[in-house]
Scaffold this active site. Structure first.
Site, PDB file in Angstrom:
ATOM      1  CB  CYS A 168      22.833  52.347  61.263  1.00 26.66           C
ATOM      2  SG  CYS A 168      22.693  50.832  60.268  1.00 26.66           S
ATOM      3  CD  GLU A 185      20.066  58.511  58.829  1.00 28.52           C
ATOM      4  OE1 GLU A 185      21.073  57.889  58.440  1.00 28.52           O
ATOM      5  OE2 GLU A 185      19.260  58.044  59.667  1.00 28.52           O
ATOM      6  CG  HIS A 226      20.177  54.306  58.058  1.00 29.90           C
ATOM      7  ND1 HIS A 226      21.200  55.174  58.390  1.00 29.90           N
ATOM      8  CD2 HIS A 226      20.758  53.088  57.861  1.00 29.90           C
ATOM      9  CE1 HIS A 226      22.352  54.520  58.385  1.00 29.90           C
ATOM     10  NE2 HIS A 226      22.111  53.255  58.067  1.00 29.90           N
TER      11      HIS A 226
END
EC number: 2.3.1.46
Length: 304
Positions: A142, A237, A235
């Protein structure tokens, strides 16, 4: 195989409750030669939460990974106890003369701030230039993508008028790349950013290949020609509730946040969202470890 982290790191108990194999070590533990050394520069506000998310993904591999967490000296976090950073993170002088197999640089809530106005920008520049000489493979996430494009390719900052936030469908463009091995032709992944990454600018001014993109979110997964630099503009994660937490945080701050796209059931923020990108995230990180971090180590060893 396990991830190795410092004794008493809060993530240990959480991951063990999920049946994740975690090994504890002291600061003086000698790393076994079979372990991959992965450095994580954690710039996210909720650092402990981000540790949990990344360690969960890194543990889903047959490889044994020795994790080192890195902090920016002189920067006082608002959402993480200083004691936590002192106990579990190292500073740049601690690792300046060391080499690592992999580096992960997380996102940061800095999308609307000019680089020169970021107090620790000089440290970011120093670290990225150092990493090119001391790290086999680097993964930027990001905001770190935007920062790396500036430092490593001298690209200016591009900012969206409105924040891009939600769960978006992506298309795998290059299914033959090892990083996208096993990817579905279409997959979902979260985004939460003001940063923009115009494809024409990237193609004209860098050696990067776009491996996956979204009609709504744009370029998502990019890789340098030498395959050492990998960029994720979203993102993957994130947990199921992370976007929800960000949405309600901004509501409390009076920021009138946009409702995340394709996230809450029936676009109702009172309903609990479901995670729809977990398998993609696990596969992406496993491919990075297996084909870029480990393989670069093998190539390096075979050159002797």
């Amino acid at each position: 195989m396990p991830v190795q982290v410092l004794n008493r790191l809060p993530a240990i108990k959480i991951l063990q409750n999920e049946d994740v194999f975690v090994m504890q070590k002291s600061r003086n533990t000698f790393k076994e030669q079979s372990s991959l050394k992965v450095l994580i520069l954690n710039l996210m506000p909720k650092k402990i939460e981000t540790e949990n998310q990344l360690l969960r993904l890194l543990s889903n591999s047959p490889l044994q990974i020795d994790i080192q967490l890195l902090r920016i000296d002189g920067h006082i976090p608002k959402n993480t106890p200083v004691e936590h950073l002192n106990n579990f993170y190292c500073s740049f002088p601690d690792i300046r003369y060391k080499n690592f197999d992999g580096l992960i640089v997380t996102g940061a809530p800095l999308g609307l701030i000019n680089f020169e106005n970021i107090t620790f920008w000089p440290q970011i520049e120093q670290l990225f230039l150092w990493a090119k000489e001391h790290i086999n493979s680097i993964l930027f996430i990001c905001w770190a993508v935007q920062a790396a494009l500036k430092v490593l390719y001298n690209l200016p900052k591009f900012t969206r008028k409105r924040k891009l936030v939600g769960i978006y469908q992506h298309n795998t463009i290059n299914s033959h790349a090892l990083l996208t091995k096993g990817f579905d032709e279409k997959f979902l992944a979260p985004h939460s950013r003001y940063s923009d990454f115009p494809k024409d600018i990237i193609y004209r001014n860098t050696d990067l290949e776009i491996l996956a993109e979204s009609d709504e979110a744009g370029a998502y997964l990019l890789m340098s020609q030498d395959k050492r630099l990998i960029f994720i503009t979203g993102h993957p994660e994130y947990d199921a509730m992370t976007l929800s937490q960000e949405y309600y945080r901004d509501l409390k701050l009076g920021l009138s946040p946009k409702l995340p796209d394709h996230y809450f059931p029936q676009d109702n923020p009172n309903l609990v969202p479901k995670i729809s990108w977990r398998s993609h995230a696990y596969l992406l990180f496993a491919n990075w470890l297996n084909y870029y971090v480990q393989q670069n180590v093998i190539k390096h060893l075979s050159s002797f």
